[in-house]
Design an enzyme around this catalytic site. Structure first.
Site, PDB file in Angstrom:
ATOM      1  N   HIS A  82     -66.347 -68.819  -3.185  1.00  0.00           N
ATOM      2  CA  HIS A  82     -65.370 -69.837  -3.564  1.00  0.00           C
ATOM      3  C   HIS A  82     -65.591 -71.093  -2.743  1.00  0.00           C
ATOM      4  CE1 HIS A  82     -61.620 -71.628  -4.899  1.00  0.00           C
ATOM      5  NE2 HIS A  82     -61.421 -71.990  -3.643  1.00  0.00           N
ATOM      6  N   ASP A 161     -48.457 -67.955  -8.132  1.00  0.00           N
ATOM      7  CA  ASP A 161     -49.153 -69.069  -7.489  1.00  0.00           C
ATOM      8  C   ASP A 161     -49.061 -70.324  -8.350  1.00  0.00           C
ATOM      9  OD1 ASP A 161     -51.071 -70.392  -5.618  1.00  0.00           O
ATOM     10  OD2 ASP A 161     -52.302 -70.379  -7.421  1.00  0.00           O
ATOM     11  N   ARG A 168     -44.640 -76.910  -5.053  1.00  0.00           N
ATOM     12  CA  ARG A 168     -45.107 -77.539  -3.803  1.00  0.00           C
ATOM     13  C   ARG A 168     -45.514 -78.984  -4.058  1.00  0.00           C
ATOM     14  NH1 ARG A 168     -49.846 -73.893  -2.483  1.00  0.00           N
ATOM     15  NH2 ARG A 168     -50.265 -75.422  -0.850  1.00  0.00           N
ATOM     16  N   SER A 183     -52.669 -69.161  -1.345  1.00  0.00           N
ATOM     17  CA  SER A 183     -52.856 -69.556  -2.731  1.00  0.00           C
ATOM     18  C   SER A 183     -54.298 -69.306  -3.173  1.00  0.00           C
ATOM     19  CB  SER A 183     -52.487 -71.040  -2.863  1.00  0.00           C
ATOM     20  OG  SER A 183     -52.954 -71.583  -4.063  1.00  0.00           O
ATOM     21  N   LYS A 187     -55.939 -65.829  -5.685  1.00  0.00           N
ATOM     22  CA  LYS A 187     -56.702 -65.944  -6.932  1.00  0.00           C
ATOM     23  C   LYS A 187     -58.033 -65.183  -6.855  1.00  0.00           C
ATOM     24  CE  LYS A 187     -55.591 -70.300  -6.698  1.00  0.00           C
ATOM     25  NZ  LYS A 187     -54.971 -71.628  -6.789  1.00  0.00           N
TER      26      LYS A 187
HETATM   27  N1  URA Z   1     -56.134 -75.144  -3.934  1.00  0.00           N
HETATM   28  C1  URA Z   1     -55.407 -74.058  -4.272  1.00  0.00           C
HETATM   29  O1  URA Z   1     -55.831 -73.242  -5.088  1.00  0.00           O
HETATM   30  N2  URA Z   1     -54.212 -73.868  -3.693  1.00  0.00           N
HETATM   31  C2  URA Z   1     -53.693 -74.732  -2.805  1.00  0.00           C
HETATM   32  O2  URA Z   1     -52.601 -74.489  -2.321  1.00  0.00           O
HETATM   33  C3  URA Z   1     -54.450 -75.857  -2.463  1.00  0.00           C
HETATM   34  C4  URA Z   1     -55.677 -76.036  -3.039  1.00  0.00           C
END
Ligand code: URA
Ligand code: CA
Length: 435
Positions: A82, A161, A168, A183, A187
């Site tokens: 990632h 999320d 947020r 977050s 994923k």
């Molecule tokens: N990218 C994400 O997937 N989550 C965040 O909180 C910030 C950047």
């Protein structure tokens, strides 16, 4: 359990229990807890932070809020990579076939997303016929047989999320290390990886512009991954200038092909070898970094990495002959050079501004509804530290629509600084392991 007590506890700087975090995430996902209470909790987290166990609990509660991809039918240790995102980051296109060539199974779920260029799927769609609409049986079969497949994002991955990120965004709580780290990790974990290699970017083109913050984020994500039983490590890499030369979808596919042939840009090649070596070691196909790197270099040299890319493209309906004949990729109508207005050395190429110029040409999406033009983009002719003579081309602009071309040129001139002396930044800033 009452939400107001949980907010008060966090406000007072106390640690939340696994049950309390689960209660919040489940309640927010099923809409029994309102936005205003979650907003108050997020702001308390912003100021008070989260302990390691709270971060792991938050991550897993988000993972469990929706579908989790089951990759158990795929043989071997599945390693995902990632990147926190940058400009002209072509690594995924290269790393997939590269590590697959040495036997590492790559079961990649990817998205489109917003940004300077498209996501991995948009880029791959520059190859005529290529598609990512696979059934889970086809996906599993392709990874077992070809060691590499890419599938589109499942609709119900980490819904908690998605909701939290949107909240947020409007409550000034995006910029919190525990929230960002959970977050991102939620994923990756929901997508089924056994082990994770993170590429955390730092510099003007990165989400974390500042090196200390990038390091903090890398350490936070590595700890979460290892605490929830997924081997995780991070490389911190430079994104002050764009990676490689190409910024644009078809242009990056061409750059990936060049790199798989061993003829790619130096920085992009090096980053792929570093990240790829970690993936190979985590999947236990090699014992050391050195051994892994040698395997990857051999796969490029022998043509195996390039063959793997061809097999992957045809496996998903793509015309693999583009690899030998890149003229079959979408081509822009206009190629415009941007001449240097003075001589010297390139001292800075501000990555995010260059990315914005590419987006203005149509290479990326400004909003979810925007259409991408796969043919357009930029090819840098110079990188930081290179000598330039007045009149040399700094960038080739690939454009279809010329209405905003002057604005693009101005942006590029503002983004590329020429001084008496320029020094290339270190590409690999640091590495963070769980040990
Ligand atoms: N990218 C994400 O997937 N989550 C965040 O909180 C910030 C950047
Ligand atoms: Ca690139």
């Amino acid at each position: 359990m009452r939400m107001v007590d949980i907010i008060e506890k966090k406000r007072n700087g106390e640690e939340l229990s696994t049950e309390e975090i689960k209660y919040v995430i489940d309640g927010y996902t099923n809409e029994s807890i309102p936005d205003y209470q979650v907003s108050a909790l997020l702001m308390s987290i912003y100021f008070e932070g989260m302990s390691q166990s709270e971060r792991a609990d938050l991550t897993m509660a988000m993972v469990e809020s929706g579908d989790q991809i089951d990759l158990s039918a795929i043989e071997g240790i599945k390693v995902d990579k990632h990147s926190t995102g940058g400009v002209g980051d072509t690594t995924t296109l290269i790393l997939g076939p590269l590590v697959a060539a040495v036997g590492v199974p790559v079961a990649k779920m990817s998205g489109r997303g917003l940004g300077h260029t498209g996501g991995t799927i948009d880029k791959l769609e520059a190859v005529p016929g290529f598609h990512v609409e696979l059934t889970s049986e086809e996906f599993t079969r392709l990874v077992n047989e070809e060691k590499l497949a890419v599938i589109g994002q499942s609709g119900n991955l980490t819904p908690a999320d998605k909701k939290l990120y949107a909240l947020r965004d409007v409550t000034a709580t995006v910029n919190s290390i525990p929230l960002i780290a959970s977050s991102i990790m939620s994923k990756k974990i929901a997508a089924g990886a056994d082990a994770i290699v993170l590429d955390v970017k730092t510099g003007a083109g990165a989400f974390m512009k500042d090196e200390a913050q990038a390091r903090e984020l890398a350490e936070a994500m590595v700890k979460i991954g290892n605490n929830v039983g997924r081997q995780t490590m991070a490389v911190i890499s430079d994104m002050s200038q764009p990676l490689g030369f190409a910024i644009g979808n078809a242009l990056e596919v061409k750059e990936a092909i060049d790199t798989l042939k061993g003829e790619g840009p130096e920085d992009l090649t090096e980053l792929c070898l570093v990240l790829g070596s970690h993936m190979v070691v985590l999947s236990k196909k090699a014992e050391t970094q050195e051994e892994a790197r040698k395997m990857l270099e051999d796969a490029i040299e022998s043509g195996e990495a390039l063959n793997r890319f061809k097999a992957f493209l045809s496996g998903q309906g793509g015309d693999a002959s583009v690899v030998d004949d890149p003229a079959k990729l979408p081509q822009a109508a206009h190629k415009i050079e941007l001449p240097a207005r003075e001589s010297g050395q390139v001292s800075r190429i501000i990555a995010d501004n260059v990315g914005t110029a590419a987006m203005w040409l149509g290479a990326g999406r400004a909003t979810k509804e925007s259409e991408i033009d796969l043919a357009v983009g930029l090819m840098l002719k110079k990188k930081v530290g290179d000598d330039v003579k007045e009149g040399d081309s700094l960038v080739t602009i690939y454009a279809n629509d010329l209405t905003e071309i002057e604005k693009v040129k101005t942006k590029l001139y503002e983004s590329i600084e020429i001084s008496a002396e320029g020094k290339a930044p270190a590409l690999i800033v640091d590495q963070v392991t769980g040990k």
